[in-house]
Design a protein around this motif. Structure first.
Motif, short mmCIF file in Angstrom:
data_model
loop_
_atom_site.label_atom_id
_atom_site.label_comp_id
_atom_site.label_asym_id
_atom_site.label_seq_id
_atom_site.Cartn_x
_atom_site.Cartn_y
_atom_site.Cartn_z
N GLN A 170 -5.27 -4.82 -5.38
CA GLN A 170 -6.03 -3.95 -4.35
C GLN A 170 -5.36 -2.47 -4.00
OE1 GLN A 170 -6.25 -6.73 -1.19
NE2 GLN A 170 -8.42 -7.25 -1.77
N GLN A 186 -3.74 -0.75 -5.83
CA GLN A 186 -3.92 0.09 -7.17
C GLN A 186 -5.43 0.77 -7.09
OE1 GLN A 186 -1.66 1.12 -9.37
NE2 GLN A 186 -0.09 -0.29 -8.76
N ALA A 187 -6.17 -0.16 -6.77
CA ALA A 187 -7.68 0.24 -6.77
C ALA A 187 -7.66 1.32 -5.66
CB ALA A 187 -8.40 -0.99 -6.57
N LEU A 218 -9.97 -5.16 -10.95
CA LEU A 218 -9.34 -4.12 -10.36
C LEU A 218 -8.33 -3.17 -10.85
CD1 LEU A 218 -8.51 -5.87 -6.69
CD2 LEU A 218 -10.32 -4.39 -7.38
N TYR A 219 -7.51 -3.98 -11.91
CA TYR A 219 -6.67 -3.02 -12.74
C TYR A 219 -7.46 -2.33 -13.74
CZ TYR A 219 -2.64 -5.76 -11.05
OH TYR A 219 -1.53 -6.33 -10.30
N THR A 222 2.84 1.78 -3.25
CA THR A 222 1.59 2.54 -4.44
C THR A 222 1.52 3.91 -4.15
OG1 THR A 222 1.04 0.08 -4.67
CG2 THR A 222 -0.50 1.70 -5.70
N THR A 238 -14.88 5.18 0.86
CA THR A 238 -13.61 5.31 0.13
C THR A 238 -12.88 6.13 1.07
OG1 THR A 238 -14.59 7.35 -1.11
CG2 THR A 238 -14.30 5.22 -2.32
N ILE A 247 -3.28 5.58 -14.70
CA ILE A 247 -2.63 4.31 -14.92
C ILE A 247 -3.06 3.43 -16.01
CG2 ILE A 247 -2.41 2.17 -13.48
CD1 ILE A 247 -2.78 3.52 -11.06
N SER A 283 0.78 -1.18 0.16
CA SER A 283 0.05 -0.03 0.08
C SER A 283 0.78 1.29 -0.04
CB SER A 283 -1.01 -0.10 1.16
OG SER A 283 -1.78 -1.02 1.25
N SER A 286 -8.71 0.57 -11.46
CA SER A 286 -7.73 1.59 -11.45
C SER A 286 -7.25 2.32 -12.58
CB SER A 286 -6.43 0.52 -10.97
OG SER A 286 -6.82 -0.14 -9.81
N GLN A 292 -6.68 4.85 -6.55
CA GLN A 292 -7.56 5.62 -7.37
C GLN A 292 -8.82 5.98 -6.83
OE1 GLN A 292 -7.05 6.40 -10.84
NE2 GLN A 292 -5.21 5.81 -9.88
N THR A 321 2.52 7.82 -6.70
CA THR A 321 1.32 8.45 -7.20
C THR A 321 1.80 9.98 -7.36
OG1 THR A 321 0.42 9.14 -5.17
CG2 THR A 321 -0.50 6.94 -6.28
#
Length: 494
Positions: free
Chosen positions: A343, A345-346, A402-403, A34, A323, A412, A31, A406, A349, A38
């Motif tokens: 996960q 990545q999601a 999920l990708y 990732t 979220t 991405i 996490s 994302s 986003q 960003t």
């Protein structure tokens, strides 16, 4: 005079959204990395902090003696991965060249430490700091730490793992055996030792299989109980079905009516409970939700599943924005590290663009999954047990979904799970049997020496060769999927 770019960055840093990540095991590290990738972090808009209760990173992969109650980890000495590392590695961080195909726990721990070093994660992690409580104040998350009152956070990622709190089966007589110290949970197991002449292992998962194999070396008879198993005796191993009663005097009754006498000790490899001790009952209700639809207004922890979650990640309830908090790594029966990468990545986003999560569609997806499981069993316990459990191929569809989610913002690039990983996963048992034999023959180092130095395709080629060798030399039955697909991937990546 400060440049306009620097001035803008200063404003962003001042108004940065703070992100609390609970736990520095694999999920927490993935996490964090990732987030650091960003543009929100790089521009100063996001500020992540990871809190880890132990004194080093790695979570369940960090060894510890079984002195705590429950132990800090369930890690036992003989544990190796049950997946070949080329398919369990993170997309941007392969295992080092020459790594054993099924590495031991210390190698995985070193892998995670190298991951943290490679991506400069340490400066964002506070070890020896426990998150004691989090609560929603209507706008942000108030966090209480073991070091005292913590700051407020805009966003939270829960990565505390789910291999800490032992799950005890509700079998008649088990409490009496536990009280008499004739039984213990596998969380306390580290290595084989003298527990008597006849030892019972309950549980058919990887730990149950490993501990049964371990104990065969030090005891006269090992009885391995697995629900639905056909009774058979192989040397000093007896395979039996589900235990239905523990009786006095070391007597055990099984589901087919057979009885084993003279059992000296029982090890319960019966899994672990989901536990979120830093979240009060007002945030997560204990127990099972009512039959749906409609969805409950609150979040429920049955200890088997967390419900309802969009994408097995975001809580659909009415107390706080779905979220504003995310739960990592709840899925079981899959390749954990790559799933958690998808996960993560999601999550970033959804944190950046909360509107891309469609609550209506997510509710429809939950209803659909519930209906499918309900058609198989109306028992709420059965539904809960299977909620986060995915079939082998489902995990790849989940990762692709999920990708795709994302990539919806266009920031991405969409990526898809490669076909060779899917097929290698399908053949994981054949590959593991072959590798066990390679190790037994003392040929492991020869097989992997230098593999990976020329690129990832060398690992694909090795899995291909190992599978072929298993069929031709060990006469392991033909796998369900054809070898040429692995070869095709080798050709494509060379």
């Amino acid at each position: 005079m400060e440049s306009s770019g620097g001035f803008t960055q200063t404003i962003h840093q001042k108004n940065a959204k703070t992100i609390c990540i609970i736990g520095a095991g694999a999920a927490g590290l993935i996490s964090l990395k990732t987030i650091l990738d960003t543009h929100q972090y790089k521009s100063g808009e996001w500020k992540p902090t990871v809190y880890e209760s132990r004194d080093r990173i790695g979570g369940t992969w960090v060894p510890s003696p079984p002195s705590d109650n429950p132990p800090l980890t369930a890690l036992y000495d003989s544990l190796t991965t049950n997946l070949p590392h080329p398919i369990m590695a993170l997309p941007d961080h392969p295992f080092p060249p020459s790594t054993a195909v099924f590495p031991c726990a210390s190698v995985v721990q070193k892998y995670l430490e190298n991951y943290a070093d490679q991506f400069s994660l340490a400066s964002h992690i506070q070890v020896s700091t426990n998150v004691n409580n989090i609560e929603w104040d209507g706008h942000r998350w108030k966090v209480t730490l073991s070091t005292g009152q913590g700051p407020h956070f805009d966003l939270v990622i829960v990565c505390n793992g789910h291999y800490r709190i032992p799950r005890y089966p509700s079998i008649p007589g088990i409490k009496e055996w536990l009280n008499a110290r004739r039984a213990s949970h596998a969380a306390w197991y580290r290595r084989p030792y003298d527990l008597g002449r006849t030892i019972l292992i309950v549980g058919g998962g990887p730990s149950g299989q490993d501990i049964s194999a371990d104990m065969r070396e030090t005891t006269t008879t090992v009885i391995h109980s697995v629900t639905g198993a056909i009774p058979e005796d192989i040397g000093n191993l007896k395979r039996r079905g589900r235990v239905t009663e523990f009786r006095n005097g070391g007597e055990v009754l099984f589901e087919d009516g057979t009885i084993e006498s003279g059992v000296d000790f029982c090890i319960l490899a019966t899994g672990y409970e989901f536990s979120f001790p830093f979240m009060s009952d007002s945030l997560i209700h204990s127990g099972y939700p009512s039959t749906i639809p409609p969805l409950p207004r609150n979040l429920f922890n049955s200890t088997h599943h967390l419900f309802p979650l969009a994408k097995h990640i975001f809580p659909l309830q009415t107390m706080f924005p779905p979220t504003s908090i995310a739960f990592m790594g709840l899925l079981t029966m899959g390749s954990a590290f790559p799933v958690m990468d998808a996960q993560a990545q999601a999550i970033v986003q959804a944190f950046a663009n909360p509107h891309i999560l469609d609550p209506t569609q997510e509710m429809i997806n939950i209803f659909s999954r519930y209906e499918k499981l309900y058609s198989q069993s109306t028992d709420p316990v059965s539904i809960a047990k299977n909620w986060h459990k995915v079939k082998p191929r489902e995990q790849f569809n989940y990762r692709d979904d999920l990708y795709r989610f994302s990539a919806a913002s266009g920031i991405i690039k969409f990526r898809e799970v490669p076909e060779w990983q899917k097929e290698a996963y399908d053949n994981r048992d054949i590959l593991r049997k072959a590798w066990v034999e390679v190790v037994r023959r003392g040929e492991a180092d020869t097989w992997v020496k230098g593999v990976g130095e020329g690129g990832p395709h060398e690992w694909i080629d090795l899995l291909n060769r190992l599978q072929q060798w298993a069929q031709e030399s060990l006469h392991i039955p033909q796998p369900s999927l054809e070898r040429h697909v692995l070869q095709r991937e080798v050709n494509m990546t060379t």
